[in-house]
Design an enzyme around this catalytic site. Structure first.
Site, PDB file in Angstrom:
ATOM      1  CG  ASN A 161      -2.262  -5.359   4.374  1.00  0.00           C
ATOM      2  OD1 ASN A 161      -3.275  -4.693   4.520  1.00  0.00           O
ATOM      3  ND2 ASN A 161      -2.233  -6.649   4.668  1.00  0.00           N
ATOM      4  CB  VAL A 162      -3.448  -7.476  -0.600  1.00  0.00           C
ATOM      5  CG1 VAL A 162      -4.718  -7.423  -1.447  1.00  0.00           C
ATOM      6  CG2 VAL A 162      -2.229  -7.110  -1.436  1.00  0.00           C
ATOM      7  CB  THR A 164     -11.245  -7.431   3.090  1.00  0.00           C
ATOM      8  OG1 THR A 164     -10.933  -8.161   1.901  1.00  0.00           O
ATOM      9  CG2 THR A 164     -12.698  -6.977   3.013  1.00  0.00           C
ATOM     10  CE1 TYR A 165      -7.461  -3.818   7.224  1.00  0.00           C
ATOM     11  CE2 TYR A 165      -6.896  -3.557   4.907  1.00  0.00           C
ATOM     12  CZ  TYR A 165      -6.564  -3.980   6.181  1.00  0.00           C
ATOM     13  OH  TYR A 165      -5.348  -4.561   6.409  1.00  0.00           O
ATOM     14  CG  MET A 181      -7.087  -5.142  15.645  1.00  0.00           C
ATOM     15  SD  MET A 181      -7.538  -5.461  17.363  1.00  0.00           S
ATOM     16  CE  MET A 181      -5.957  -5.480  18.197  1.00  0.00           C
ATOM     17  CG  HIS A 182      -6.572  -6.203  10.415  1.00  0.00           C
ATOM     18  ND1 HIS A 182      -6.386  -7.386  11.094  1.00  0.00           N
ATOM     19  CD2 HIS A 182      -7.911  -5.994  10.400  1.00  0.00           C
ATOM     20  CE1 HIS A 182      -7.562  -7.871  11.458  1.00  0.00           C
ATOM     21  NE2 HIS A 182      -8.501  -7.039  11.054  1.00  0.00           N
ATOM     22  CD  GLU A 273     -18.002  -4.669  10.527  1.00  0.00           C
ATOM     23  OE1 GLU A 273     -17.914  -5.865  10.190  1.00  0.00           O
ATOM     24  OE2 GLU A 273     -17.265  -3.786  10.057  1.00  0.00           O
TER      25      GLU A 273
END
Length: 474
Positions: A161-162, A164-165, A181-182, A273
């Protein structure tokens, strides 16, 4: 044009008049975030910002609002900067069809120029950190492309996985990490079930397409690097990270490697956010940083988040519309277009033809159960196939003229949504709503819908003619 790193894209933005270099001394707080916030208040073609004179920092280079206009987004895709947004989405969808395009592995990545390891790691000496909103609980890395692998299938390239978090810096070599939740949350769950740390690589200052795909809702086994190649029209350049062995972008400014420590948690947040609200502090996983690699004089890229519109909305608008469109069309070819521009697709507008009565509502329910819809898509508006979901006056007309709330509004309780959604109660659970603003068809024969007054056949020809006449007059 395909860009291999952030710097080459900044050069193009400057040549196109879409980069503003601010050389006067500014304060890290509040000036940097306030300037980035202001770009969203001055129109849809605001420039990227580059700061190189920030009080308290020695030799800092900070880039903000890099994707923060439709002009910049178009240039990121190699399109003319005046390309209308709907055409950008359509071109995005066409390029999607080229997926997968295998990446190109390269040696001598520029981020190998400098290294800190072990006890010598000091993130504060490498990164010019500052708060983005005055209520934030600390300093954040919020435009990183984070790389992780499935602990049960480490060699599956597609399951790498790549994404953005949001990542809070809580020490010289410690980070608090919000996996949402990714895919990375699945990787972490599998690692913690085994009692293992999860290796991770955090890449900062990436090429503009890599930043786009890192925020794209793709299937679990689809590779972001292969999607980047499709969008670029050329293989995405990658390199091997020295500590984790992960595939990371070749042109990153900074590569941070370490592990998410198994079953350890620290308070992370609050943070302003993309929903335009703060999310409160929660216990979140902790990253132990073991190596930092970075270019000479690295450019630190940051993303302002807050009330729309701002850079986040431009960055994750088209890249949310197109996956939803493709996923829905795979089962419902009647779907014409999807507008998921609003708050990363928490609200979606879909235009669709109908096979029979009730069909549009079925499309709406399916949108809520796509990979992205499970965590987002809380409200769906359905319109007829001749209504442009990107034309809000047309959408408002459809809602005002065609919706009977008793029959056309469906509320479904207790569905999943991301924890950051401020309307969720409790966090992660929300009712969701479908508004069917389509014209009823048999066997649904409600209402008094006579033959619609559609555009005259000659209207399109006259629109083009008028545009030519106006252009000639100017």
């Amino acid at each position: 044009m395909a860009y291999d790193d952030l710097r080459s894209f900044l050069d193009t933005l400057e040549k196109e008049g879409q980069l503003l270099r601010i050389t006067d001394e500014v304060l890290p707080e509040p000036d940097l975030a306030a300037a980035a916030n202001a770009t969203g208040r001055i129109g849809e073609n605001a420039p990227a910002l580059h700061f190189d004179n920030v009080k308290g920092f020695t030799d800092a280079r900070i880039a903000m609002n890099v994707h923060g206009s439709w002009a910049n987004h178009a240039l990121a895709l190699g399109l003319p900067k005046n390309t209308p947004v709907k055409e950008q989405v359509e071109e995005f969808a066409r390029r999607w069809d080229a997926f997968p395009v295998a990446p190109e592995r390269r040696e001598e990545a520029p981020w190998r120029e400098n290294t800190q390891e072990g006890e010598d790691v000091d993130l504060f000496s490498v990164l010019p950190l500052f708060r983005l909103n005055d209520g934030d609980g600390g300093f954040y890395l919020d435009k990183a492309a984070v790389v992780s692998r499935d602990p049960e299938d480490r060699d599956d390239f597609g399951k790498q996985n790549v994404g953005t978090y949001r990542i809070q810096v809580i020490g010289t070599n410690r980070l608090a990490f919000h996996p949402a939740m990714h895919d990375v949350a699945q990787h972490l769950r599998k690692a913690e079930e085994k009692g293992e740390d999860l290796p991770i690589a955090i890449t900062l200052g990436n090429d503009p397409v890599m930043a786009i795909v890192a925020g794209m809702p793709m299937a679990y086994d689809q590779s972001e690097y292969e999607m980047a190649g499709a969008l670029r029209g050329a293989p995405a350049p990658i390199a091997t990270a020295p500590l984790t062995g992960f595939d990371v972008p070749w042109g990153s400014e900074v590569v941070i490697e370490g592990v998410i420590e198994s079953r350890k948690r620290r308070i992370e947040g609050p943070f302003g956010e993309f929903t335009g609200h703060y999310s409160g502090g929660r216990r979140m996983p902790v990253i132990r940083v073991e190596r930092v690699s970075y270019r000479h004089e690295p450019v630190f890229e940051s993303l302002y988040l807050g009330m729309p519109w701002n850079e986040c909305d431009y960055l994750v608008g088209p890249n949310t519309c197109v996956p939803l469109l493709k996923q829905l069309r795979a089962e419902f070819p009647e779907v014409q277009a999807v507008n998921a521009m609003y708050t990363h697709g928490l609200m979606v507008i879909i235009s669709t033809a109908k096979r029979y009565g009730g069909f549009a509502k079925a499309v709406g329910m399916r949108a809520m159960t796509t990979p992205h819809g499970l965590g987002y898509v809380a409200q769906v508006i359905l319109v007829d196939e001749d209504v442009d979901p990107f034309n809000l006056p047309q959408v408002m007309w459809a809602m005002s003229a065609k919706v009977n709330p008793k029959d056309d509004v469906v509320v479904i309780p207790n569905l999943s949504v991301l924890e950051l959604a401020p309307a969720a109660q409790p966090a992660g659970i929300s009712s969701k709503m479908i508004i069917d603003a389509t014209t009823p068809v048999a066997p649904d024969v409600r209402g008094n819908f006579s033959t619609p007054a559609k555009d005259l056949p000659e209207t399109a020809e006259w629109a083009a003619r008028l545009q030519r006449l106006i252009a000639a007059r100017v």
